[in-house]
Scaffold this motif. Structure first.
Motif, PDB file in Angstrom:
ATOM      1  N   CYS A   1       0.857  -1.197   0.000  1.00  0.00           N
ATOM      2  CA  CYS A   1       0.000   0.000   0.000  1.00  0.00           C
ATOM      3  C   CYS A   1       0.890   1.243   0.000  1.00  0.00           C
ATOM      4  O   CYS A   1       1.791   1.361   0.831  1.00  0.00           O
ATOM      5  CB  CYS A   1      -0.902   0.013   1.233  1.00  0.00           C
TER       6      CYS A   1
ATOM      7  N   PHE B   1      -3.019   2.470   5.597  1.00  0.00           N
ATOM      8  CA  PHE B   1      -3.660   1.156   5.606  1.00  0.00           C
ATOM      9  C   PHE B   1      -3.777   0.634   7.025  1.00  0.00           C
ATOM     10  O   PHE B   1      -3.174   1.168   7.961  1.00  0.00           O
ATOM     11  CB  PHE B   1      -2.878   0.165   4.732  1.00  0.00           C
TER      12      PHE B   1
ATOM     13  N   PRO C   1      -6.226  -1.115   2.571  1.00  0.00           N
ATOM     14  CA  PRO C   1      -6.016   0.319   2.325  1.00  0.00           C
ATOM     15  C   PRO C   1      -7.208   1.147   2.812  1.00  0.00           C
ATOM     16  O   PRO C   1      -8.369   0.776   2.606  1.00  0.00           O
ATOM     17  CB  PRO C   1      -5.884   0.409   0.794  1.00  0.00           C
TER      18      PRO C   1
ATOM     19  N   LYS D   1      -8.100   3.778   1.530  1.00  0.00           N
ATOM     20  CA  LYS D   1      -8.704   4.318   0.327  1.00  0.00           C
ATOM     21  C   LYS D   1      -9.915   3.513  -0.134  1.00  0.00           C
ATOM     22  O   LYS D   1     -10.839   4.055  -0.755  1.00  0.00           O
ATOM     23  CB  LYS D   1      -7.644   4.348  -0.783  1.00  0.00           C
ATOM     24  N   THR D   2      -9.957   2.211   0.180  1.00  0.00           N
ATOM     25  CA  THR D   2     -11.051   1.363  -0.309  1.00  0.00           C
ATOM     26  C   THR D   2     -12.045   0.973   0.786  1.00  0.00           C
ATOM     27  O   THR D   2     -12.930   0.152   0.558  1.00  0.00           O
ATOM     28  CB  THR D   2     -10.490   0.082  -0.959  1.00  0.00           C
TER      29      THR D   2
ATOM     30  N   ASP E   1      -9.018   9.569  -0.219  1.00  0.00           N
ATOM     31  CA  ASP E   1      -7.980   8.655   0.256  1.00  0.00           C
ATOM     32  C   ASP E   1      -8.368   7.935   1.539  1.00  0.00           C
ATOM     33  O   ASP E   1      -7.660   7.030   1.983  1.00  0.00           O
ATOM     34  CB  ASP E   1      -6.671   9.421   0.493  1.00  0.00           C
TER      35      ASP E   1
ATOM     36  N   ASP F   1      -7.348  -3.681  -3.334  1.00  0.00           N
ATOM     37  CA  ASP F   1      -6.141  -2.858  -3.235  1.00  0.00           C
ATOM     38  C   ASP F   1      -6.466  -1.417  -3.615  1.00  0.00           C
ATOM     39  O   ASP F   1      -7.617  -1.074  -3.874  1.00  0.00           O
ATOM     40  CB  ASP F   1      -5.007  -3.448  -4.079  1.00  0.00           C
ATOM     41  N   GLU F   2      -5.462  -0.567  -3.661  1.00  0.00           N
ATOM     42  CA  GLU F   2      -5.681   0.859  -3.886  1.00  0.00           C
ATOM     43  C   GLU F   2      -6.217   1.165  -5.286  1.00  0.00           C
ATOM     44  O   GLU F   2      -6.742   2.251  -5.529  1.00  0.00           O
ATOM     45  CB  GLU F   2      -4.380   1.627  -3.635  1.00  0.00           C
ATOM     46  N   LYS F   3      -6.091   0.207  -6.181  1.00  0.00           N
ATOM     47  CA  LYS F   3      -6.648   0.388  -7.526  1.00  0.00           C
ATOM     48  C   LYS F   3      -7.988  -0.316  -7.696  1.00  0.00           C
ATOM     49  O   LYS F   3      -8.522  -0.407  -8.797  1.00  0.00           O
ATOM     50  CB  LYS F   3      -5.654  -0.120  -8.568  1.00  0.00           C
TER      51      LYS F   3
END
Length: 513
Positions: free
Chosen positions: A17, A21, A42, A44-45, A281, A391-393
């Motif tokens: 990450c 996280f 993460p 972010k998710t 984020d 994941d972050e994507k």
């Protein structure tokens, strides 16, 4: 490179990450914990929602506690639905234990005992911050769905709300709403018929019965003022840690209608008031719904559709929803498909139905060359879980059987004295626990009815007075005529005693002759 080393690389590379996280534990292979093969989620998710599932006693509540603590440490507020009453211990630090130290040594993470900023909330008369909302805040559409009304009945509710808007009648509690329903088909029937068309007494009767059903589950305590401001869920303490708001629901386990009513109103209020976050984020708020089947089992189709819509939309407001339940099948497929994080504790295969459910559950996880998912699901120990995140994507991370880290706070409830002390320090208790019953539809309509009745009584008295005056006038007129006749000089002569004797004297003489 041996299998263990390849597995370590597989896990660590899949859990890299760049941003913030949370590490929930270390991956396991063939029942052995691989130190430092950390499973990361993460921030972010975390607004992509999630599921914590597993059989009774497998560690679901402790996984929930771990996530809540780590979110708080990152400055992210949390709302926990505490059905069983076993989460209040988050307010006090863990006393520690050799087994906790042993677990963390296997994981490769240091253990630190901590307490966290906690606010106790309640929907009932339990101690804590009282959560309320007004009927007006629900609006006609949401209220109709909660009451599971037909299209015709929903139309009546819409008319009722419109009438109250037009006449500035606040609908604060169920008492107000029942009063306006009765008024629409009784005292105010003519007024409603003229302005909005005829309202069926059958429809209002059916709606009243639905309201009584809701009242029997304690909703009369929930509807009213002071309304809870959802922005108060977003507080952080002086250290920058997010508050963990614990809604204690131990006394409404047998009242799922009230629970689902509250949840839907809360989510709707958050969605309507929170600003759009975009691709943030970190989440603005994370909500954990323990015993989530209580929402879905008793929900009507319309209510389920509403919940599914909010789940799909609310993540854009930076809000993550996490459902905690025994089996993933407790959650509707339309909701399940929206969930990014899955923490699956052990399932038990006692019956053919259980084995079928386990096979279906295994299909919800990514394939892995390191695991037979069906076998792992039935062999996990307490405090172990299959973890699949994003994941972050937004891609699924490697599936990992995980030794979950231990909570940093107490894994037990607070005593009554500790709860009392916690509530006595709360600013929100002082803000929300005063019951307000200001003038609203119930009082205003009663005044209107009393005024109408007074005007009717006044009009009746006026008519009676006019009738009496008319009768008296007629009587005076008759008396006056009689008096006028009596005063006539000719009549007076003709009726005088002298005249009558003279006439009778003449008649007597005539008769003698």
């Amino acid at each position: 490179m041996d299998k263990k080393e390849a597995f370590f690389n597989y896990i660590t590379e899949g859990n890299v990450c760049k941003g913030e996280f949370i590490s929930v534990g270390a991956a396991m292979l063939s029942g052995e914990t691989i130190p430092n093969a950390l499973v990361n989620i993460p921030l972010k998710t975390l607004n992509r929602h999630g599921l914590i599932a597993g059989a009774t006693g497998t560690g679901k509540t402790k996984s929930l506690q771990v996530l809540a603590e780590n979110l708080s440490d990152k400055g992210i507020p949390v709302l926990l639905m505490d059905i069983k009453g076993d989460l209040s211990g988050i307010a006090h630090a863990s006393p520690g234990h050799p087994k906790i130290d042993e677990r963390h040594a296997q994981i490769g993470l240091p253990f630190e005992a901590k307490s966290f900023p906690v606010e106790i909330l309640t929907l009932s008369e339990q101690d804590g911050v009282r959560l309320r909302a007004t009927v007006s805040e629900f609006g006609p559409v949401l209220l109709s769905r909660i009451l599971d009304l037909s299209d015709a009945q929903s139309g009546v509710v819409a008319v009722i709300f419109q009438y109250c808007d037009d006449n500035k009648l606040p609908i604060l509690d169920l008492k107000d709403f029942k009063k306006i329903l009765q008024y629409a088909t009784q005292e105010g029937k003519a007024e409603f018929d003229e302005a909005y068309g005829r309202i069926s007494t059958a429809s209002t009767g059916a709606i009243l019965r639905k309201i009584v059903e809701l009242e029997q589950q304690g909703a009369d305590l929930f509807f009213g003022e002071t309304s809870f401001d959802v922005d108060d869920l977003l507080r952080v303490d002086n250290s920058g840690r997010g508050y963990i708001n614990i809604l204690r629901l131990t006394d409404i386990q047998d009242r799922p209608k009230l629970f689902s009513t509250f949840m839907l109103s809360l989510l709707a209020e958050i969605y309507s008031t929170f600003p759009e976050q975009g691709d943030s984020d970190r989440p603005e708020l994370v909500i954990f719904i323990d015993e989530a089947h209580l929402i879905f089992n008793e929900a009507s189709k319309a209510l389920l559709n509403q919940i599914e819509s909010i789940v799909k939309l609310i993540r854009s407001k930076g809000v993550g929803l996490y459902f905690v339940t025994q089996n993933p099948t407790d959650v509707p497929e339309a909701v399940l498909s929206q969930l990014g994080l899955k923490i699956q504790h052990a399932l038990r295969a006692f019956t053919a139905k259980d084995r079928k459910a386990i096979k279906l559950t295994a299909q919800n996880y990514p394939d892995s060359e390191y695991y037979n998912t069906v076998e792992v699901l039935t062999s996990l120990g307490t405090g172990e879980a299959l973890v699949s995140a994003l994941d972050e994507k937004g891609r699924p991370t490697p599936l990992a059987a995980t030794m979950m880290r231990a909570p940093m706070s107490r894994m037990d409830i607070l005593s009554d004295e500790e709860l009392k002390t916690l509530n006595s320090k709360s600013k929100l208790v002082k803000k929300y626990n005063e019951t307000i019953d200001r003038e609203s539809a119930y009082e205003l309509l009663n005044k209107k009815i009393e005024q109408s009745e007074a005007e009717e009584a006044k009009e009746k008295a006026r008519l009676e007075k006019e009738a009496l005056e008319k009768a008296q006038s007629k009587q005076r007129s008759t008396t006056s005529r009689r008096k006028s006749t009596a005063m006539n000089p000719i009549i007076k002569v003709l009726t005088s005693a002298t005249f009558i004797r003279s006439v009778f004297g003449i008649l007597t003489k005539v008769m003698k002759k």
